[in-house]
Motif scaffolding. Structure first.
Motif, PDB file in Angstrom:
ATOM      1  N   GLY A  29       0.631  -0.905  -0.251  1.00  8.65           N
ATOM      2  CA  GLY A  29       0.326   0.007  -0.070  1.00  8.65           C
ATOM      3  C   GLY A  29       0.675   1.190   0.258  1.00  8.65           C
ATOM      4  N   ALA A  30       0.419   2.027   1.078  1.00 11.97           N
ATOM      5  CA  ALA A  30       1.735   3.238   1.234  1.00 11.97           C
ATOM      6  C   ALA A  30       2.622   3.057   1.695  1.00 11.97           C
ATOM      7  CB  ALA A  30       0.923   4.130   2.601  1.00 11.97           C
ATOM      8  N   GLN A  31       3.153   1.498   2.229  1.00 18.77           N
ATOM      9  CA  GLN A  31       4.495   0.983   2.634  1.00 18.77           C
ATOM     10  C   GLN A  31       4.550  -0.350   2.124  1.00 18.77           C
ATOM     11  OE1 GLN A  31       4.970   1.560   6.579  1.00 18.77           O
ATOM     12  NE2 GLN A  31       3.471   0.154   7.098  1.00 18.77           N
ATOM     13  N   VAL A  32       5.886  -1.057   1.954  1.00 17.01           N
ATOM     14  CA  VAL A  32       4.847  -2.365   1.439  1.00 17.01           C
ATOM     15  C   VAL A  32       5.773  -3.317   3.394  1.00 17.01           C
ATOM     16  CG1 VAL A  32       6.214  -4.266   1.060  1.00 17.01           C
ATOM     17  CG2 VAL A  32       6.424  -2.917  -0.405  1.00 17.01           C
ATOM     18  N   VAL A  46       8.739  -6.040   8.828  1.00 15.89           N
ATOM     19  CA  VAL A  46       9.399  -5.553   8.414  1.00 15.89           C
ATOM     20  C   VAL A  46       8.778  -4.477   7.984  1.00 15.89           C
ATOM     21  CG1 VAL A  46      11.331  -4.781   6.843  1.00 15.89           C
ATOM     22  CG2 VAL A  46      11.727  -6.991   8.395  1.00 15.89           C
ATOM     23  N   ALA A  47       8.840  -3.549   7.428  1.00 14.50           N
ATOM     24  CA  ALA A  47       8.217  -2.414   6.942  1.00 14.50           C
ATOM     25  C   ALA A  47       9.298  -1.449   5.660  1.00 14.50           C
ATOM     26  CB  ALA A  47       7.647  -1.144   7.880  1.00 14.50           C
ATOM     27  N   VAL A  48       9.465  -1.342   4.562  1.00 18.58           N
ATOM     28  CA  VAL A  48       9.741  -0.747   3.268  1.00 18.58           C
ATOM     29  C   VAL A  48       9.341   0.941   3.031  1.00 18.58           C
ATOM     30  CG1 VAL A  48      11.389  -0.278   1.533  1.00 18.58           C
ATOM     31  CG2 VAL A  48      11.026  -2.745   3.181  1.00 18.58           C
ATOM     32  N   THR A  49       9.273   1.705   3.402  1.00 21.10           N
ATOM     33  CA  THR A  49       8.699   2.992   2.739  1.00 21.10           C
ATOM     34  C   THR A  49       9.015   3.883   1.566  1.00 21.10           C
ATOM     35  OG1 THR A  49       9.631   4.189   4.821  1.00 21.10           O
ATOM     36  CG2 THR A  49       7.910   2.632   5.261  1.00 21.10           C
ATOM     37  N   SER A  50       8.313   4.794   1.137  1.00 20.84           N
ATOM     38  CA  SER A  50       8.873   5.764   0.982  1.00 20.84           C
ATOM     39  C   SER A  50       9.156   6.602   1.549  1.00 20.84           C
ATOM     40  CB  SER A  50       8.721   6.342  -0.667  1.00 20.84           C
ATOM     41  OG  SER A  50       7.144   7.002   0.200  1.00 20.84           O
ATOM     42  N   ARG A 107       7.171   7.362   5.970  1.00 17.57           N
ATOM     43  CA  ARG A 107       7.785   7.056   6.938  1.00 17.57           C
ATOM     44  C   ARG A 107       6.948   6.392   8.383  1.00 17.57           C
ATOM     45  NH1 ARG A 107      12.164   6.185   4.407  1.00 17.57           N
ATOM     46  NH2 ARG A 107      13.767   7.960   4.411  1.00 17.57           N
ATOM     47  N   PRO A 108       6.827   5.364   8.984  1.00 13.27           N
ATOM     48  CA  PRO A 108       6.159   4.276   9.592  1.00 13.27           C
ATOM     49  C   PRO A 108       6.351   5.113  10.608  1.00 13.27           C
ATOM     50  CG  PRO A 108       8.046   3.343   8.815  1.00 13.27           C
ATOM     51  CD  PRO A 108       8.270   4.182   8.429  1.00 13.27           C
ATOM     52  N   THR A 109       4.965   5.495  11.845  1.00 18.97           N
ATOM     53  CA  THR A 109       5.146   6.564  12.312  1.00 18.97           C
ATOM     54  C   THR A 109       4.823   5.045  14.047  1.00 18.97           C
ATOM     55  OG1 THR A 109       2.268   6.616  12.316  1.00 18.97           O
ATOM     56  CG2 THR A 109       4.233   8.316  11.252  1.00 18.97           C
ATOM     57  N   ARG A 110       5.002   4.036  14.007  1.00 15.79           N
ATOM     58  CA  ARG A 110       4.229   3.683  15.492  1.00 15.79           C
ATOM     59  C   ARG A 110       4.207   1.913  14.942  1.00 15.79           C
ATOM     60  NH1 ARG A 110      -0.602   1.071  15.372  1.00 15.79           N
ATOM     61  NH2 ARG A 110      -2.398   1.769  13.391  1.00 15.79           N
ATOM     62  N   SER A 111       4.753   1.582  15.770  1.00 15.37           N
ATOM     63  CA  SER A 111       4.969   0.003  15.606  1.00 15.37           C
ATOM     64  C   SER A 111       3.616  -1.185  15.262  1.00 15.37           C
ATOM     65  CB  SER A 111       5.917  -0.646  16.369  1.00 15.37           C
ATOM     66  OG  SER A 111       7.201  -0.211  16.658  1.00 15.37           O
ATOM     67  N   PRO A 112       3.806  -1.984  13.875  1.00 11.30           N
ATOM     68  CA  PRO A 112       3.118  -2.550  14.218  1.00 11.30           C
ATOM     69  C   PRO A 112       2.315  -3.791  15.213  1.00 11.30           C
ATOM     70  CG  PRO A 112       4.538  -3.350  12.635  1.00 11.30           C
ATOM     71  CD  PRO A 112       4.947  -2.454  13.311  1.00 11.30           C
ATOM     72  N   PRO A 123      -3.097  -9.608  12.095  1.00 11.01           N
ATOM     73  CA  PRO A 123      -3.727  -9.513  11.217  1.00 11.01           C
ATOM     74  C   PRO A 123      -3.417  -8.020   9.975  1.00 11.01           C
ATOM     75  CG  PRO A 123      -5.946 -10.479  11.991  1.00 11.01           C
ATOM     76  CD  PRO A 123      -4.828 -10.175  13.103  1.00 11.01           C
ATOM     77  N   ALA A 124      -2.928  -8.026   8.732  1.00 16.67           N
ATOM     78  CA  ALA A 124      -2.621  -6.728   8.742  1.00 16.67           C
ATOM     79  C   ALA A 124      -3.345  -5.742   8.583  1.00 16.67           C
ATOM     80  CB  ALA A 124      -2.033  -7.106   7.114  1.00 16.67           C
ATOM     81  N   ALA A 125      -5.172  -5.780   7.804  1.00 17.61           N
ATOM     82  CA  ALA A 125      -5.847  -5.472   8.114  1.00 17.61           C
ATOM     83  C   ALA A 125      -6.365  -4.560   9.606  1.00 17.61           C
ATOM     84  CB  ALA A 125      -7.277  -6.284   6.965  1.00 17.61           C
ATOM     85  N   ASP A 126      -6.185  -4.877  10.545  1.00 13.63           N
ATOM     86  CA  ASP A 126      -5.941  -4.499  12.253  1.00 13.63           C
ATOM     87  C   ASP A 126      -5.309  -3.618  12.323  1.00 13.63           C
ATOM     88  OD1 ASP A 126      -8.814  -6.271  11.421  1.00 13.63           O
ATOM     89  OD2 ASP A 126      -7.520  -7.923  13.290  1.00 13.63           O
ATOM     90  N   ARG A 127      -4.183  -3.467  11.212  1.00 12.70           N
ATOM     91  CA  ARG A 127      -3.579  -2.259  12.141  1.00 12.70           C
ATOM     92  C   ARG A 127      -3.526  -1.392  11.187  1.00 12.70           C
ATOM     93  NH1 ARG A 127       1.464  -6.024  10.720  1.00 12.70           N
ATOM     94  NH2 ARG A 127       0.615  -7.949  11.622  1.00 12.70           N
ATOM     95  N   GLU A 128      -4.274  -0.759   9.685  1.00 13.68           N
ATOM     96  CA  GLU A 128      -4.068   0.083   9.336  1.00 13.68           C
ATOM     97  C   GLU A 128      -5.355   1.147  10.511  1.00 13.68           C
ATOM     98  OE1 GLU A 128      -2.624   0.444   6.575  1.00 13.68           O
ATOM     99  OE2 GLU A 128      -2.443  -1.230   6.405  1.00 13.68           O
TER     100      GLU A 128
END
Length: 227
Positions: free
Chosen positions: A45-48, A204-208, A212-217, A222-227
């Protein structure tokens, strides 16, 4: 990008997962080995973001790395905290202790012309890094691995691998579990370890530059619950 598990250096080189095929299974990709089971789920999405689960016998020791290669232009900048401890292997298996960015005789924070070198280094305890190209485009990496020792590994190859005449130039960015690159010679405290539950989870998060990730997942949900 490839996976190194349960070692980076040593036997087999880059580990056992490197050359194994992945199988799609219930929204994840899995790879099986007689000693462990590794799965990953990638969300784009906005990040991988890549979520991992390792299943193995309690006490199983391992080193893991996401081995991503980029082809750096002259002037590419490595954004890591100045003064952070670095372990480097400039001439084989013997590690030297340095501080960032003075990893070898040359500073590593900005890449110059090819110099015939190929050196692996890691920054133990560091959970993030960023690489910025001369045109200003940037990628960042961050790892979350609760209860496990993390590092950022760097393979800086300025024409030194596979031979000094190749002209091959790469930069390996490697979020890691472990504070060493070879399982066989690492101390127990320098490796990951499977707890009594028989499972280890990490992300692991890869971002442009703009995302930048602002908080830890919340690792393990599930990924959908972390958005």
């Amino acid at each position: 990008m490839e996976e190194c598990l349960p070692t980076i250096a040593g036997q087999p080189d880059h580990g056992d997962v490197w050359s194994r095929g992945w199988t799609a299974e219930a929204g994840r990709h899995v790879v099986e080995h007689p000693d462990f089971f590794l799965s990953r789920c990638m969300t784009v999405g906005a990040q991988v973001r890549v979520d991992y689960r390792l299943v193995a016998a309690p006490g199983f020791r391992f080193i893991w790395a996401m081995h991503a290669l980029v082809m750096p232009d002259v002037g590419t900048r490595l954004d890591l905290p100045a003064g952070h401890p670095v372990r480097a292997w400039p001439s084989g298996a013997t590690a030297v202790q340095r501080t960032w960015p003075r990893v070898t005789e040359n500073s590593w924070d900005r890449l110059g012309e090819d110099d015939g070198s190929a050196v692996f280094a890691l920054l133990p305890g560091l959970d993030r890094c960023a690489v910025t190209a001369p045109d200003g485009s940037s990628l960042g990496w961050r790892i979350w691995a609760p209860g496990q020792p993390v590092s950022i590994g760097l393979f800086r190859n300025l024409g030194g691998f596979p031979d000094r005449l190749s002209g091959y130039r790469t930069l390996g960015i490697e979020p890691m579990i472990g504070h060493a690159h070879e399982l066989a010679t690492a101390r127990p405290a320098e490796t990951g370890c499977v707890p009594a539950s028989g499972e280890v989870e990490w992300s692991v998060a890869v971002t442009s530059a703009a995302t930048r990730p602002t908080r830890s997942p919340a690792v393990g949900t599930p990924a959908a619950d972390r958005e």
